[in-house]
Design an enzyme around this catalytic site. Structure first.
Site, PDB file in Angstrom:
ATOM      1  N   ILE A 155      48.364  75.341  12.190  1.00  9.94           N
ATOM      2  CA  ILE A 155      48.128  75.270  13.640  1.00  9.94           C
ATOM      3  C   ILE A 155      46.646  75.298  14.004  1.00  9.94           C
ATOM      4  CG2 ILE A 155      50.352  76.270  14.266  1.00  9.94           C
ATOM      5  CD1 ILE A 155      49.005  78.964  14.569  1.00  9.94           C
ATOM      6  N   GLY A 156      45.768  75.422  12.995  1.00 12.32           N
ATOM      7  CA  GLY A 156      44.349  75.444  13.319  1.00 12.32           C
ATOM      8  C   GLY A 156      43.488  75.523  12.086  1.00 12.32           C
ATOM      9  N   GLY A 194      39.213  76.774  11.131  1.00 12.48           N
ATOM     10  CA  GLY A 194      37.904  77.240  11.568  1.00 12.48           C
ATOM     11  C   GLY A 194      36.846  76.963  10.523  1.00 12.48           C
ATOM     12  N   GLY A 195      35.667  77.531  10.716  1.00  6.73           N
ATOM     13  CA  GLY A 195      34.572  77.296   9.779  1.00  6.73           C
ATOM     14  C   GLY A 195      34.829  77.885   8.422  1.00  6.73           C
ATOM     15  N   MET A 196      35.596  78.992   8.373  1.00  3.68           N
ATOM     16  CA  MET A 196      35.811  79.678   7.112  1.00  3.68           C
ATOM     17  C   MET A 196      37.269  79.707   6.684  1.00  3.68           C
ATOM     18  SD  MET A 196      33.408  83.004   7.882  1.00  3.68           S
ATOM     19  CE  MET A 196      34.209  83.903   6.563  1.00  3.68           C
ATOM     20  N   VAL A 218      44.466  78.304   9.626  1.00  2.00           N
ATOM     21  CA  VAL A 218      45.404  79.164  10.326  1.00  2.00           C
ATOM     22  C   VAL A 218      46.779  78.499  10.302  1.00  2.00           C
ATOM     23  CG1 VAL A 218      45.927  80.387  12.473  1.00  2.00           C
ATOM     24  CG2 VAL A 218      43.554  79.984  11.826  1.00  2.00           C
ATOM     25  N   ASP A 250      30.780  86.846  18.991  1.00  2.00           N
ATOM     26  CA  ASP A 250      31.122  85.423  19.036  1.00  2.00           C
ATOM     27  C   ASP A 250      32.085  85.153  20.194  1.00  2.00           C
ATOM     28  OD1 ASP A 250      31.034  82.775  18.286  1.00  2.00           O
ATOM     29  OD2 ASP A 250      32.596  82.953  16.774  1.00  2.00           O
TER      30      ASP A 250
END
Length: 719
Positions: free
Chosen positions: A19-20, A22-24, A27, A136
């Protein structure tokens, strides 16, 4: 590595879909078979799994967030190391990120933006209470659930508020990063306040304040460029909310809010007092450095020698030593007082006599100059100088004022009578002034949407880029209605009256004979234009002038038969008869008549009747009976009584709700003793719900019941 749907982790979590990303990390949406609930799993990307520092940073995020429990923070359920997989199991939020929500709406409504900001600030405040700084905050890390709950997610670069924060490098999204993070400095709760301020800015303005071609340009803007008030992009932003955003986004941390609780308090205040001046601005602290006079320069001053601009600098070690001698401010002493005390202490008592004489002479010279200036000024006031020099001085002063205006301020232009679009454009062209609407008012003289008043007024000198508050016209409070478009001339007077009263006009009806306009219809009206509350006079036709007028009787509440007799008595006839349901008028009785009772009509005219069919329930059924009899009067008078006369009538008697009700079935009639009286009635209708009754023959002169017949009524559906 990327996990496929159906993969199980720890024989417990079944991967459903990605579902996603990120940079690291990636998900995934997963199902926890142990607790039978949906969860989100964040797995560290493969390229970082072998890097100890990244793994440590990833675990730090989990450990920091797992300690937090708040309705506005995404909950952490588990932290797992499984072979080369490092992942966090967390609460799954079905919803949309704030970034996507802003993209869809353009910019949020003020109350909606404040509601989101309050929930975000409450979540961050809970983290701050645990010593955790998010570092952040941005719309991408804020999720709006389907039930409206707002949650802060991804403590991906969070740090415990400890000594580690001092050396932490600047990380985070550059469009929302605080100036101290951009320069790699110390970050604390006020850094999150700044990022929240930028997020609120984007919510209400539809854009971030600083944009650039690359991250370096944006970061420098956070450090150096003054922030443009968000109302420049959205004039509907109230003053209170704008001041909150501007305080949150101050360049210096000490000028911002000191805690998220303070932000929440002012946001709630902005809901009830959006245009209030309640935001407390911190005093602007003078942090200029104390000027230190080095030892070589001090020796030159004491000896009376001029310090050369090109004199070699003191050795590095000596400068360091002098810097260490810098005075620190005492309690209650500001930096300027410290500088003055330092300078006095370092100057010493043994100033060179030559310097002292020089200073004395300079003081005398300044005093003489001041005296001369005063003489010139007083002479000018007294009219001693009447030459053209005064005009020259005035011209110089005017030029100086204009130069000052052009650099720092402008004269307020007039925007009265302009549309809001033209007014806004004119203000922008005059020193970047921006317009804010303070109120809307009704006006009979200023067109809707145009400017009624402005503050400051035209001609006032104001700072560039300042706000101008205007009042906008809503037009006339009561708009005039053109009655000629309503077609009143073709209406009955009663219908025209109803129509005009619906438009909140007062109606007066006057009668007038007319040979051409049908009785009851409108002949004319005045005025032709009117606004709410005005009186309109309608002239209605009363038909042609009467040659043989008669007065119409009042038929309301009478039976149909009796109404017909009352009309015949004054020379009128029964017109059309219709039925209508009535909750108040008994069944079979007259509800209304076409010609008003007491009015004058021509003899022989027909009057229409409306008869009650009873209540809505009664209208469904009627109770009917029949009788076909005849009665010989010889039963009373005897044989050979043909010359004897009797006046008789026939009536129906019923017990309705415990009381007798009598209704005439046949009007009185005079008969001789040798005649037969017919007692014949088909479909005789009785009272609703009553199944029995008696038909009676009555001697009108004596009131005696001569004979009676019992009948039975049965319910029959209405056709």
């Amino acid at each position: 590595m990327i996990l496929r749907p159906g993969t199980f982790l720890q024989d417990r979590y079944e991967i459903l879909e990605q579902i996603g990303s990120g940079g690291m990390s990636y998900v995934y949406k997963a199902l926890c078979h142990k607790l039978n609930r949906l969860v989100a799993i964040k797995i560290l990307k493969e390229e970082f799994s072998s890097d100890g520092s990244f793994v440590s940073k990833f675990k730090m995020e989990a450990q920091a967030a797992a300690r937090l429990s708040h309705p506005n923070i995404v909950n952490i359920y588990d932290v797992v190391d499984e072979d080369n997989l490092h992942y966090i199991v967390m609460e799954l939020i079905e919803g949309i990120t704030l970034k996507n929500y802003i993209s869809k709406k353009g910019c949020l409504d003020v109350k909606e933006a404040i509601g989101v900001a309050v929930q975000v600030a409450q979540g961050i405040a809970a983290a701050h209470e645990q010593g955790i700084i998010h570092r952040d905050i941005k719309p991408q890390n804020i999720i709006i659930a389907r039930d409206g709950k707002v949650k802060v997610a991804d403590f991906g670069i969070a740090r415990a508020a400890s000594s580690q924060t001092l050396s932490a490098t600047a990380v985070g999204s550059v469009h929302y990063i605080s100036p101290e993070q951009a320069r790699g400095g110390y970050s604390d709760v006020r850094s999150d306040v700044y990022s929240l301020g930028i997020t609120m800015y984007e919510m209400v303005a539809g854009r971030v304040p600083f944009q650039g071609e690359n991250t370096v340009t944006v970061a420098l803007a956070h450090l150096e460029t003054p922030i443009t008030p968000p109302s420049y992009y959205n004039e509907d932003i109230p003053v209170g909310l704008e001041n909150i955003i501007l305080k949150c986004t101050e360049k210096k941390p000490e000028y911002r809010y000191g805690s998220m609780q303070e932000v929440v308090a002012d946001l709630r205040h902005a809901l009830v007092d959006p245009n209030g001046d309640f935001v407390q601005q911190n005093p602007q602290i003078d942090d200029s450095q104390t000027v230190i006079i080095g030892k070589p320069e001090l020796e030159q001053i004491r000896s009376g020698r001029k310090v050369s601009q090109d004199a070699p600098s003191a050795p590095h070690g000596m400068r360091d030593k002098d810097q260490r001698r810098e005075r620190r401010p005492e309690r209650g002493e500001n930096p300027k007082q410290t500088a003055a005390r330092t300078k006095k202490e370092d100057s010493g008592e043994d100033i060179n006599p030559k310097i002292e004489k020089l200073l004395t002479a300079a003081g005398i010279l300044v005093a003489v100059i001041i005296v001369i200036v005063l003489v010139v000024v007083f002479a000018k006031v007294g009219g001693l100088f009447r030459s053209g020099s005064s005009k020259s001085q005035e011209l110089t002063a005017t030029e100086s004022t204009e130069e000052t205006l052009s650099e720092k301020s402008v004269k307020m232009p007039s925007v009265l009578g302009l549309t809001t679009e033209l007014a806004e454009q004119k203000l922008k062209e005059n020193g970047g002034l921006y317009m804010k609407t303070s109120d809307y008012v009704y006006s009979d003289t200023v067109a809707e949407g145009d400017i009624v008043s402005q503050d400051p007024s035209s001609g006032t000198v104001v700072d560039k880029y300042s706000a101008v508050y205007v009042v906008v016209s809503k037009g006339p409070e009561h708009v005039k209605i053109d009655l000629t478009n309503l077609g009143l001339e073709k209406m009955e007077a009663a219908s025209a009256k109803t129509l005009l009263e619906e438009k909140k006009l007062v109606v007066k009806i006057e009668q007038k004979n007319s040979e051409s306009i049908q009785n009851g219809y409108v002949i004319s009206y005045s005025p032709t234009e009117a606004k709410e509350g005005d009186t309109v006079t309608i002239t209605a036709s009363s038909g042609p002038a009467l040659t043989n007028p008669v007065t119409v009787p009042n038929l309301a509440g009478q039976s149909k038969e009796l109404a017909a007799e009352l009309l015949a008595d004054v020379g009128l006839t029964e017109g059309s008869v219709s039925e209508a349901v009535s909750e108040t008028v008994p069944k079979g009785m007259v509800i209304s008549q076409s010609a008003a009772a007491g009015s004058q009509v021509e003899s022989g005219s027909a009057v229409n009747l409306v008869i009650s069919s009873g209540t809505a329930q009664q209208a469904k059924y009627k109770y009917l009976a029949s009788i076909d009899k005849s009665y010989s009067l010889q039963n009373i008078i005897g044989p050979g009584s043909g010359s004897t006369q009797l006046t008789l009538k026939i009536q129906l008697r019923q017990n309705v709700n415990g009381r007798d009700e009598v209704r005439d079935l046949m009007a009185p009639v005079t008969l001789t003793g040798d005649q037969m009286l017919p007692v014949s009635f088909k479909n005789l209708e009785g009272a609703y719900g009553v199944t029995s009754g008696t038909v009676e023959i009555v001697n009108v002169e004596t009131g005696e019941v001569i004979n009676s017949y019992s009948i039975t009524f049965v319910p029959v559906p209405q056709s």
